[in-house]
Design an enzyme around this catalytic site. Sequence first.
Site, mmCIF file in Angstrom:
data_model
loop_
_atom_site.group_PDB
_atom_site.id
_atom_site.type_symbol
_atom_site.label_atom_id
_atom_site.label_comp_id
_atom_site.label_asym_id
_atom_site.label_seq_id
_atom_site.Cartn_x
_atom_site.Cartn_y
_atom_site.Cartn_z
ATOM 1 N N TRP A 26 57.261 132.384 31.654
ATOM 2 C CA TRP A 26 58.027 131.246 31.151
ATOM 3 C C TRP A 26 58.247 131.438 29.659
ATOM 4 O O TRP A 26 57.336 131.874 28.947
ATOM 5 C CB TRP A 26 57.271 129.929 31.378
ATOM 6 C CG TRP A 26 57.549 129.299 32.696
ATOM 7 C CD1 TRP A 26 56.926 129.570 33.876
ATOM 8 C CD2 TRP A 26 58.523 128.295 32.969
ATOM 9 N NE1 TRP A 26 57.452 128.803 34.872
ATOM 10 C CE2 TRP A 26 58.441 128.001 34.347
ATOM 11 C CE3 TRP A 26 59.450 127.619 32.185
ATOM 12 C CZ2 TRP A 26 59.254 127.059 34.948
ATOM 13 C CZ3 TRP A 26 60.257 126.671 32.787
ATOM 14 C CH2 TRP A 26 60.160 126.405 34.157
ATOM 15 N N VAL A 81 53.835 126.227 26.559
ATOM 16 C CA VAL A 81 53.996 125.003 27.340
ATOM 17 C C VAL A 81 54.641 123.974 26.419
ATOM 18 O O VAL A 81 54.062 123.603 25.399
ATOM 19 C CB VAL A 81 52.647 124.478 27.885
ATOM 20 C CG1 VAL A 81 52.872 123.247 28.757
ATOM 21 C CG2 VAL A 81 51.905 125.566 28.644
ATOM 22 N N VAL A 82 55.843 123.543 26.793
ATOM 23 C CA VAL A 82 56.595 122.585 25.976
ATOM 24 C C VAL A 82 56.545 121.222 26.658
ATOM 25 O O VAL A 82 56.833 121.103 27.852
ATOM 26 C CB VAL A 82 58.056 123.043 25.795
ATOM 27 C CG1 VAL A 82 58.834 122.044 24.935
ATOM 28 C CG2 VAL A 82 58.112 124.439 25.173
ATOM 29 N N ALA A 85 59.247 115.160 29.733
ATOM 30 C CA ALA A 85 59.291 113.705 29.876
ATOM 31 C C ALA A 85 58.240 113.175 30.843
ATOM 32 O O ALA A 85 58.150 111.965 31.040
ATOM 33 C CB ALA A 85 60.684 113.284 30.335
ATOM 34 N N THR A 86 57.450 114.066 31.457
ATOM 35 C CA THR A 86 56.450 113.618 32.429
ATOM 36 C C THR A 86 55.055 114.033 31.977
ATOM 37 O O THR A 86 54.885 114.759 30.995
ATOM 38 C CB THR A 86 56.721 114.235 33.813
ATOM 39 O OG1 THR A 86 56.462 115.641 33.748
ATOM 40 C CG2 THR A 86 58.155 113.978 34.267
ATOM 41 N N HIS A 88 53.241 116.155 33.364
ATOM 42 C CA HIS A 88 52.978 117.537 33.769
ATOM 43 C C HIS A 88 52.395 118.368 32.621
ATOM 44 O O HIS A 88 51.475 119.160 32.817
ATOM 45 C CB HIS A 88 54.274 118.169 34.288
ATOM 46 C CG HIS A 88 54.113 119.556 34.809
ATOM 47 N ND1 HIS A 88 53.452 119.831 35.987
ATOM 48 C CD2 HIS A 88 54.511 120.750 34.302
ATOM 49 C CE1 HIS A 88 53.450 121.138 36.190
ATOM 50 N NE2 HIS A 88 54.088 121.714 35.180
ATOM 51 N N ARG A 127 55.401 129.436 15.884
ATOM 52 C CA ARG A 127 54.037 129.918 16.100
ATOM 53 C C ARG A 127 53.989 131.274 16.804
ATOM 54 O O ARG A 127 52.919 131.840 16.966
ATOM 55 C CB ARG A 127 53.269 128.892 16.931
ATOM 56 C CG ARG A 127 53.000 127.610 16.181
ATOM 57 C CD ARG A 127 52.604 126.488 17.134
ATOM 58 N NE ARG A 127 52.295 125.264 16.415
ATOM 59 C CZ ARG A 127 53.193 124.435 15.903
ATOM 60 N NH1 ARG A 127 54.473 124.703 15.996
ATOM 61 N NH2 ARG A 127 52.828 123.336 15.278
#
Length: 163
Positions: A26, A81-82, A85-86, A88, A127
Site C-alpha cells: 500500500w 497507514v493514512v 473517515a472510519t 479502521h 516522513r
Amino acid sequence: MAGFGEPGADAVDATGLTVGVVAARWHGELTDHMVARATEAARACGAADVVVARVAGSVELPVVAQALARRCDVVVALGVVVRGATAHFDYVCRSVTDGLTRVALDASVPVAHGVLTVNTIEQARDRAGLPGSAEDKGWSATVAALEAALAIRSIRQPSAAVR
C-alpha cells in the site's frame, strides 16, 4: 511527528548482522523508497545481508516480521497507514503496533516500527525520506534496530558491564 527529541540516526558498526525488512505494498511509491533507504542504512552500517519481503498491507507485517525474526538479527517493518473517515485506521494501527511488539519480545529480536501512521498523505511524504522530507523513517528505523541489537549483544557478553 513531534519535531523534537529524535536521538539522531548516524550509522553504527553492525558488521556482520543480518537485517530483515518487511514492507507493505500500500502506498508503494512511499514504501518502495523507504525500503531503499532501509537497505542503504543497513549497508552503511556494515550489515552482512538484507532480506526484503513484501506484503499486501500493514496488517500483514507482524506475521512476516515473525518469520524474519527467526532468520535475521533485526527486523524493520515499513508501511503507511493514512487516517480515513472510519475507525479502521485505529484498528490497523493498534494491530500492527501490538503485533510487532509481540514479535520483538517473543523472539528477543529488535523489530523496528517504521510504519507511518498519519492523518494525510502529505504527512507521510514528509516522513518517508524523499528529497526534502523532514524525516527518513526507512533509514532511522533500520539504524535504531541495529543499535538495539548491538546493545543486546553487549549485555549478553560475559565481559559487558551493566550500568
